[in-house]
Design a protein around this motif. Sequence first.
Motif, PDB file in Angstrom:
ATOM      1  N   ASN A 137       0.696  -1.157   0.054  1.00 54.60           N
ATOM      2  CA  ASN A 137       0.100   0.036  -0.156  1.00 54.60           C
ATOM      3  C   ASN A 137       0.858   1.194   0.117  1.00 54.60           C
ATOM      4  N   ARG A 138       1.871   1.024  -0.505  1.00 57.00           N
ATOM      5  CA  ARG A 138       3.005   2.292  -0.604  1.00 57.00           C
ATOM      6  C   ARG A 138       3.273   2.533  -1.945  1.00 57.00           C
ATOM      7  N   ALA A 139       3.177   3.861  -2.433  1.00 59.08           N
ATOM      8  CA  ALA A 139       3.372   4.167  -3.716  1.00 59.08           C
ATOM      9  C   ALA A 139       4.731   4.905  -3.707  1.00 59.08           C
ATOM     10  N   LEU A 140       5.991   4.511  -4.797  1.00 55.14           N
ATOM     11  CA  LEU A 140       7.339   5.055  -4.687  1.00 55.14           C
ATOM     12  C   LEU A 140       7.610   5.868  -6.020  1.00 55.14           C
ATOM     13  N   LEU A 141       8.145   6.677  -6.161  1.00 53.06           N
ATOM     14  CA  LEU A 141       8.611   7.667  -7.382  1.00 53.06           C
ATOM     15  C   LEU A 141       9.928   7.629  -7.344  1.00 53.06           C
ATOM     16  N   LEU A 142      10.275   7.157  -8.390  1.00 51.61           N
ATOM     17  CA  LEU A 142      11.968   7.209  -8.812  1.00 51.61           C
ATOM     18  C   LEU A 142      12.185   8.298  -9.797  1.00 51.61           C
ATOM     19  N   THR A 143      13.251   9.167  -9.582  1.00 50.72           N
ATOM     20  CA  THR A 143      13.376  10.191 -10.419  1.00 50.72           C
ATOM     21  C   THR A 143      14.830  10.373 -11.165  1.00 50.72           C
ATOM     22  N   SER A 144      14.970  10.917 -12.289  1.00 54.16           N
ATOM     23  CA  SER A 144      16.279  11.039 -13.068  1.00 54.16           C
ATOM     24  C   SER A 144      16.335  12.483 -13.090  1.00 54.16           C
ATOM     25  N   ASN A 145      17.245  13.110 -12.330  1.00 53.21           N
ATOM     26  CA  ASN A 145      17.481  14.429 -12.240  1.00 53.21           C
ATOM     27  C   ASN A 145      18.854  14.563 -12.796  1.00 53.21           C
ATOM     28  N   PRO A 146      19.307  14.701 -14.145  1.00 43.30           N
ATOM     29  CA  PRO A 146      20.703  14.747 -14.674  1.00 43.30           C
ATOM     30  C   PRO A 146      21.364  15.644 -14.259  1.00 43.30           C
ATOM     31  N   TYR A 147      22.567  15.559 -13.691  1.00 37.30           N
ATOM     32  CA  TYR A 147      23.652  16.347 -13.450  1.00 37.30           C
ATOM     33  C   TYR A 147      23.188  17.160 -12.221  1.00 37.30           C
ATOM     34  N   ALA A 148      22.326  16.695 -11.381  1.00 37.14           N
ATOM     35  CA  ALA A 148      21.955  17.335 -10.161  1.00 37.14           C
ATOM     36  C   ALA A 148      23.006  17.538  -9.425  1.00 37.14           C
ATOM     37  N   GLY A 203      27.001  20.741  -6.423  1.00 34.33           N
ATOM     38  CA  GLY A 203      28.120  20.393  -5.765  1.00 34.33           C
ATOM     39  C   GLY A 203      27.890  19.252  -4.748  1.00 34.33           C
ATOM     40  N   GLY A 204      27.024  18.326  -5.141  1.00 38.71           N
ATOM     41  CA  GLY A 204      26.844  17.217  -4.407  1.00 38.71           C
ATOM     42  C   GLY A 204      25.800  17.457  -3.484  1.00 38.71           C
ATOM     43  N   ALA A 205      25.023  18.604  -3.358  1.00 37.53           N
ATOM     44  CA  ALA A 205      23.871  18.818  -2.357  1.00 37.53           C
ATOM     45  C   ALA A 205      22.947  17.930  -2.803  1.00 37.53           C
ATOM     46  N   SER A 206      22.621  17.762  -4.008  1.00 35.60           N
ATOM     47  CA  SER A 206      21.407  16.972  -4.828  1.00 35.60           C
ATOM     48  C   SER A 206      21.998  15.548  -5.533  1.00 35.60           C
ATOM     49  N   ARG A 207      20.993  14.761  -5.675  1.00 39.01           N
ATOM     50  CA  ARG A 207      21.563  13.659  -6.284  1.00 39.01           C
ATOM     51  C   ARG A 207      20.646  13.370  -7.749  1.00 39.01           C
ATOM     52  N   ASP A 208      21.423  12.657  -8.655  1.00 40.83           N
ATOM     53  CA  ASP A 208      20.827  12.420  -9.791  1.00 40.83           C
ATOM     54  C   ASP A 208      19.770  11.222  -9.897  1.00 40.83           C
ATOM     55  N   PHE A 209      19.858  10.518  -8.851  1.00 35.99           N
ATOM     56  CA  PHE A 209      18.687   9.279  -8.845  1.00 35.99           C
ATOM     57  C   PHE A 209      18.275   9.460  -7.419  1.00 35.99           C
ATOM     58  N   GLU A 210      16.993   9.667  -7.432  1.00 34.92           N
ATOM     59  CA  GLU A 210      16.298   9.922  -5.933  1.00 34.92           C
ATOM     60  C   GLU A 210      14.926   8.898  -5.965  1.00 34.92           C
ATOM     61  N   ILE A 211      14.785   8.416  -4.654  1.00 34.78           N
ATOM     62  CA  ILE A 211      13.500   7.541  -4.222  1.00 34.78           C
ATOM     63  C   ILE A 211      12.668   8.539  -3.440  1.00 34.78           C
ATOM     64  N   LEU A 212      11.449   8.871  -3.727  1.00 35.11           N
ATOM     65  CA  LEU A 212      10.486   9.149  -3.103  1.00 35.11           C
ATOM     66  C   LEU A 212       9.031   8.525  -2.642  1.00 35.11           C
ATOM     67  N   ASP A 213       8.658   8.741  -1.394  1.00 34.83           N
ATOM     68  CA  ASP A 213       7.450   8.039  -1.185  1.00 34.83           C
ATOM     69  C   ASP A 213       6.287   8.953  -1.444  1.00 34.83           C
ATOM     70  N   VAL A 214       5.400   8.748  -2.455  1.00 36.06           N
ATOM     71  CA  VAL A 214       4.162   9.654  -2.757  1.00 36.06           C
ATOM     72  C   VAL A 214       2.844   8.967  -2.447  1.00 36.06           C
ATOM     73  N   SER A 215       3.044   8.199  -1.406  1.00 40.33           N
ATOM     74  CA  SER A 215       1.726   7.288  -0.883  1.00 40.33           C
ATOM     75  C   SER A 215       0.699   8.526  -0.785  1.00 40.33           C
ATOM     76  N   ASN A 216       1.125   9.630  -0.221  1.00 44.64           N
ATOM     77  CA  ASN A 216       0.490  10.845   0.061  1.00 44.64           C
ATOM     78  C   ASN A 216       0.975  11.808  -1.262  1.00 44.64           C
ATOM     79  N   PRO A 217       0.284  11.765  -2.324  1.00 49.39           N
ATOM     80  CA  PRO A 217       0.800  12.624  -3.479  1.00 49.39           C
ATOM     81  C   PRO A 217       0.815  13.879  -3.164  1.00 49.39           C
ATOM     82  N   ALA A 218      -0.043  14.621  -2.243  1.00 38.55           N
ATOM     83  CA  ALA A 218       0.254  16.076  -1.949  1.00 38.55           C
ATOM     84  C   ALA A 218       1.499  16.244  -1.202  1.00 38.55           C
ATOM     85  N   GLU A 219       2.174  15.175  -0.412  1.00 36.00           N
ATOM     86  CA  GLU A 219       3.139  15.429   0.016  1.00 36.00           C
ATOM     87  C   GLU A 219       4.480  14.345  -0.098  1.00 36.00           C
TER      88      GLU A 219
END
Length: 481
Positions: free
Chosen positions: A213-224, A229-245
């Motif tokens: 019952n969990r929804a996951l969003l996987l994102t490609s953010n090239p050159y993030a 300077g390393g603060a963000s990542r190219d590949f991230e996984i987010l929980d969007v079980s509550n799509p508003a947050e």
Amino acid sequence: MKRKKKLIVNSVLVSALALSVLSPTAFAHDALEHEGINKGESEKFVFSAADLENLAKPKMTGGKNLRFLHEAAGVQIEPKNGRQNNAADVYAHKGFAYLGTHTANGANGGVRIFDLKDPSNPVEVAQFAHEIPHTWQEKVIVKTVNTPDFKGDLAVVSLQQTSRNNANRPDSFGGVLLYDVTDPYNPVRLGFHKLEDRRITGTHELYLTTQGNRALLLTSNPYADYYTGGASRDFEILDVSNPAEPELLWGFDPRDLPEVPQSFNGYHWFAPDGKTRPSFNHSVITDNNGHYAYVSYWDLGTIIFDIRDPENPVYLGRTDYRADQKGSAHSAALARGGNVLIETREVSNPVGAGYESAYGYTRIFDISDKTNPQLLSEFKTDLTFDIPPTSVGRTTFAKTVHDPKVRGNTLYLSYYSGGVISVDITDPANPVEISRYTPESADVWGVYVDRNYVLASDMGQGLKVLLKNNGNGNANGQQPK
């Protein structure tokens, strides 16, 4: 590669995407213009004024009637506010096609929904995700989701700025828009995963999966990682079980791979073969169960993660390539219950010292041992090695493979001017082309298999619906009159 390594990377929610500056008539494919990567290498291509004019003129002639495939419909997306946008990727869900848009005529074409009740007459019924100024909406994934916070059909849409970090466009942000499309005629916005750092262009490709019952969003953010300077990542996984947050769970930095030195700058990988190779997350998919992620990381190949614990993914392995190949891992698909990996390599400029003279082609791997992918075959077409004498500095995408999709033992490939090519992979070590759909002036970006038809998105001509004949045509593949 047999070594496993657990990767726990602390990331920040501020991620935002950065890439090339685009004008209404100049586009970098996928907005990725790899600055300074091999001399003479660029992914930028240009639409002429005639090309833009032809956006409004879908063509129904060409090699439409093929064995197993024939064109049932071709329909251009509707002009909005006096502008004709062009098509990007395509997805289908519950009898509706979702067509993303690229950057022609100022972008902000949004996602177009087509009712496919009659596949020979697709009807555009809605537009959404076009409200963030100066962005384009290339990729859309739609899944049925059942979580404590949301039950219905959830659409996630990638947003990329048309001009990265432009001071004159303070309201332009990259990221992901989330919409309720349970009623496809009336999409409702639920949330926005905004990449607050505008030095990053945005989210390029993405994927939506579920774990219980969990929804996951996987994102490609090239050159993030490079731009922040390393603060963000190219590949991230987010929980969007509550799509508003949307909630960030984890991010990946290639420095955590055993073969990548800490000197990796988020842009160039100084590879063991002595070449300076571009390395960024272009695309990501998962298996049907959401257990494994396959991340197309350009010249780092396709990286495989166990994501059954999405807060703490485990690195398993990655694909490799010969020293004379440009890695260019662009997209992936799975076959044989997840034991076979299809990797498309987008090489639009087949020149460069120390590299083979070949446009991008497809590689097929046995990944029954995901820590040690084994190359089974390479699928090449008669487009692959057709190099014109003036190839140095060539900027066309005409002859490279783009995206793969699999249904059963058939692989479908979008191939720009080659249209759509279908391949029998019953024996993945010996792939065999079985049909080719090539409309006049083809510029096919995406392909998607849905029920008994195949959808193709043509950048200049809109949505194409191809019916599968199931071998009922004559010996030449022509449909009976």
